[in-house]
Enzyme design. Structure first.
Site, short mmCIF file in Angstrom:
data_model
loop_
_atom_site.label_atom_id
_atom_site.label_comp_id
_atom_site.label_asym_id
_atom_site.label_seq_id
_atom_site.Cartn_x
_atom_site.Cartn_y
_atom_site.Cartn_z
CB SER A 103 -13.42 0.12 8.18
OG SER A 103 -13.92 1.09 7.44
CE1 TYR A 134 -12.36 -4.60 4.99
CE2 TYR A 134 -14.25 -2.85 4.29
CZ TYR A 134 -12.73 -3.16 4.65
OH TYR A 134 -12.10 -2.43 5.43
CE LYS A 172 -11.87 -4.07 8.87
NZ LYS A 172 -10.29 -5.13 8.88
P1 NAD Z 1 -3.85 -3.74 2.25
O1 NAD Z 1 -4.67 -4.22 1.63
O2 NAD Z 1 -2.77 -2.69 1.19
O3 NAD Z 1 -2.55 -4.54 3.04
C1 NAD Z 1 -3.22 -5.68 4.23
C2 NAD Z 1 -2.18 -6.53 4.34
O4 NAD Z 1 -2.12 -7.48 4.64
C3 NAD Z 1 -1.35 -6.88 2.70
O5 NAD Z 1 -0.47 -6.75 2.42
C4 NAD Z 1 -1.93 -8.06 3.27
O6 NAD Z 1 -0.79 -9.09 1.48
C5 NAD Z 1 -1.53 -8.82 4.31
N1 NAD Z 1 -2.71 -9.97 4.40
C6 NAD Z 1 -4.36 -9.68 4.36
N2 NAD Z 1 -4.27 -11.53 5.16
C7 NAD Z 1 -3.27 -11.90 5.59
C8 NAD Z 1 -3.33 -12.88 6.81
N3 NAD Z 1 -3.96 -14.42 6.48
N4 NAD Z 1 -2.05 -13.21 6.94
C9 NAD Z 1 -0.72 -12.04 6.50
N5 NAD Z 1 -1.06 -11.28 5.85
C10 NAD Z 1 -2.14 -11.28 5.68
O7 NAD Z 1 -5.10 -3.10 3.07
P2 NAD Z 1 -5.33 -1.62 3.79
O8 NAD Z 1 -5.47 -0.42 2.91
O9 NAD Z 1 -3.81 -1.56 4.15
O10 NAD Z 1 -5.68 -1.99 4.62
C11 NAD Z 1 -5.27 -2.08 6.29
C12 NAD Z 1 -5.78 -2.08 6.85
O11 NAD Z 1 -7.21 -1.23 7.55
C13 NAD Z 1 -7.20 -3.53 6.50
O12 NAD Z 1 -7.77 -4.56 7.83
C14 NAD Z 1 -8.27 -2.67 6.05
O13 NAD Z 1 -9.61 -3.22 6.11
C15 NAD Z 1 -8.12 -1.36 6.81
N6 NAD Z 1 -9.20 -0.11 6.42
C16 NAD Z 1 -8.73 0.22 5.04
C17 NAD Z 1 -8.86 1.10 5.04
C18 NAD Z 1 -9.23 1.64 3.42
O14 NAD Z 1 -9.74 2.20 2.59
N7 NAD Z 1 -7.80 0.85 2.49
C19 NAD Z 1 -10.35 1.46 5.05
C20 NAD Z 1 -11.27 1.41 6.78
C21 NAD Z 1 -9.48 0.23 7.17
C1 UD1 Z 2 -15.06 2.25 0.31
C2 UD1 Z 2 -15.59 0.38 1.52
C3 UD1 Z 2 -15.41 1.18 2.40
C4 UD1 Z 2 -13.34 0.36 2.58
C5 UD1 Z 2 -12.65 1.43 1.28
C6 UD1 Z 2 -11.16 0.67 1.39
C7 UD1 Z 2 -17.72 0.48 -0.24
C8 UD1 Z 2 -19.51 1.16 0.19
N1 UD1 Z 2 -16.96 1.27 0.99
O1 UD1 Z 2 -15.30 2.86 0.75
O2 UD1 Z 2 -16.57 0.04 3.32
O3 UD1 Z 2 -13.27 0.84 3.64
O4 UD1 Z 2 -13.95 1.36 0.77
O5 UD1 Z 2 -11.14 -0.29 1.05
O6 UD1 Z 2 -17.21 0.20 -0.57
N2 UD1 Z 2 -16.22 6.60 -7.35
C9 UD1 Z 2 -15.85 6.62 -8.48
N3 UD1 Z 2 -15.37 6.34 -9.44
C10 UD1 Z 2 -14.71 5.38 -8.91
C11 UD1 Z 2 -14.61 4.72 -7.96
C12 UD1 Z 2 -14.76 5.26 -7.20
O7 UD1 Z 2 -17.01 7.95 -8.35
O8 UD1 Z 2 -14.14 4.28 -9.57
C13 UD1 Z 2 -16.39 7.52 -5.93
C14 UD1 Z 2 -17.43 6.24 -5.12
O9 UD1 Z 2 -18.30 6.08 -5.65
C15 UD1 Z 2 -17.13 7.01 -3.72
C16 UD1 Z 2 -15.59 8.04 -4.04
O10 UD1 Z 2 -15.14 7.83 -4.97
O11 UD1 Z 2 -18.50 7.96 -3.59
C17 UD1 Z 2 -15.04 6.86 -3.00
O12 UD1 Z 2 -14.67 5.58 -3.42
P1 UD1 Z 2 -13.78 4.80 -3.01
O13 UD1 Z 2 -12.17 5.30 -3.09
O14 UD1 Z 2 -14.21 3.39 -3.53
O15 UD1 Z 2 -13.87 4.60 -1.10
P2 UD1 Z 2 -15.36 4.29 -0.42
O16 UD1 Z 2 -16.52 3.47 -1.28
O17 UD1 Z 2 -16.00 5.22 0.48
#
Ligand code: NAD
Ligand code: UD1
Length: 341
Positions: free
Chosen positions: A127, A152, A156
């Site tokens: 991330s 969290y 990572k």
């Molecule tokens: P998500 O929660 O939608 O998907 C994760 C999946 O993993 C879920 O379906 C959950 O049921 C499964 N899971 C969790 N723990 C498990 C375990 N112990 N065994 C088996 N399955 C398990 O999340 P996402 O948004 O798809 O994110 C996927 C990956 O990307 C994660 O590692 C997350 O940290 C990373 N990531 C996400 C974002 C974001 O903004 N969504 C940003 C940066 C990194």
């Molecule tokens: C967050 C996490 C990041 C994680 C990602 C996916 C933090 C600091 N970072 O990113 O590590 O990988 O989520 O889960 O938490 N916002 C509003 N109102 C809302 C929601 C969000 O104004 O109701 C704003 C936030 O302040 C931010 C932007 O929208 O400025 C994006 O927010 P969000 O979608 O939560 O992502 P991040 O915070 O960037």
């Protein structure tokens, strides 16, 4: 014969979209997910898009015997894309042990079994949170990794370090993908983002507000030193992000990686403020979105977006969809979930 890839967390948001991209590119997927943050119905959506219902294990990766069995039963695995993790920053502050246990024990069990079963190609979901509040934007892969502000984020960073160490000692090739802010849904609206409870992320909060599920969007902070005072992020369409996994996987399978561990930013290279996201959503949907300003959210940073030069040069990958595309797709998905015409 098609290469088979183990996709952990393959029924989650990014994993499910990536599974469709894998099939599109001619791969087969075996999915493991414990459904802690997803439902088996996602498998139906994947099947409607790809015409294939991938093999699915409902297992928890914290259980080493389950992980062992999955590898033992799938001798043809050629690579792993490891999405499974707990991902909520706020929750990780309240439940740090859950995050350290889930995100790190799962990674360790998976890596051990991969090595034991001769699977040499590993892609890890990292991330942009590893860059913290960067001094300079856009951030490159060389930008400093700053101390994590949440358990969290720490998982990572530690996950990246574990894979660095293991790859140096063992026969394992790794690509660490540092995602920026994934948004949007599959254009068919068969799969999308389905957060549990009140969404913490911006785009699902916007679409739920537009659908009438939430009263209004609170914009956290309008006093940042950004052009309009609201925070800036790099919002990438989840299908572009999915495609980046396919390209990274092909690079590993072809042995084209230049180091045993490579790291790539996966963003668009553009930053958009919260107000720009709201305005774009209103333009795309023709709906007016109720919002008000609220204090900054603890732990938020002012601005981050990706320098994507390395991914373009080395992977030949570049995001092709716009923020408007992503918001249109997110809205189509929300309407489908809420049964809105
Ligand atoms: P998500 O929660 O939608 O998907 C994760 C999946 O993993 C879920 O379906 C959950 O049921 C499964 N899971 C969790 N723990 C498990 C375990 N112990 N065994 C088996 N399955 C398990 O999340 P996402 O948004 O798809 O994110 C996927 C990956 O990307 C994660 O590692 C997350 O940290 C990373 N990531 C996400 C974002 C974001 O903004 N969504 C940003 C940066 C990194
Ligand atoms: C967050 C996490 C990041 C994680 C990602 C996916 C933090 C600091 N970072 O990113 O590590 O990988 O989520 O889960 O938490 N916002 C509003 N109102 C809302 C929601 C969000 O104004 O109701 C704003 C936030 O302040 C931010 C932007 O929208 O400025 C994006 O927010 P969000 O979608 O939560 O992502 P991040 O915070 O960037």
């Amino acid at each position: 014969m098609k290469a088979t890839i183990l996709v952990t967390g393959g029924l989650g948001y990014i994993g499910s979209h990536t599974v469709t991209a894998l099939y599109e590119a001619g791969f087969e997927a075996v999915i493991v997910d414990d459904l802690s943050n997803s439902t088996e119905a996602v498998l139906d959506g994947i099947a409607r898009i790809t015409g294939v219902r991938p093999e699915f294990y409902k297992e928890d990766l914290r259980d080493p015997s389950a992980v062992n069995r999955i590898f033992a039963e799938n001798s043809r695995l050629e690579g792993i894309i490891h999405f499974a993790a707990s991902k909520y920053v706020g929750e990780s502050i309240e439940k740090p042990l859950l995050y350290y246990e889930n995100n790190l024990c799962s990674l360790i069990h998976l890596t051990k079994e991969a090595l034991a079963h001769g699977v040499r190609h590993f892609i890890f979901s990292s991330s942009c949170t590893v860059y913290g509040e960067p001094e300079e934007v856009p951030v490159t892969e060389e930008s400093p990794v700053l101390p994590a502000v949440s358990p969290y984020g720490n998982t990572k960073q530690i996950g990246e370090e574990i894979l660095q160490d293991v790859a140096q000692a063992e026969d394992l090739n790794v690509i660490l993908l540092r995602y920026f802010n994934p948004v949007g849904a599959h254009p068919t609206a068969e799969i999308g983002e389905l957060p549990r409870g009140v969404p913490q992320n911006l785009v699902p909060f916007i679409t739920q507000t537009a659908a009438g599920v939430r009263e209004e969007l609170k914009i956290f902070g309008n006093d940042y030193s950004t052009p309009d005072g609201t925070a800036v992020r790099d919002y990438i369409h989840v299908m572009d992000l999915a495609e980046a996994h396919v390209v990274a996987l092909k690079r590993l399978l072809a042995g084209e990686n230049k180091q045993k561990v490579e790291v790539f930013n996966v963003g668009t290279g553009r930053g958009n403020s919260v107000l720009e996201v709201v305005k774009t959503f209103e333009e795309v949907t023709g709906k007016s979105l109720p919002y008000s300003f609220a204090p900054r959210r603890a732990g938020d940073i002012s601005a981050v977006w990706a320098d994507t030069t390395k991914a373009e040069r080395e992977l030949g990958w570049k995001a092709s969809k716009t923020l408007a595309d992503a918001l249109a797709d997110a809205w189509r998905w929300e309407k489908k979930v809420r049964k809105i015409k």
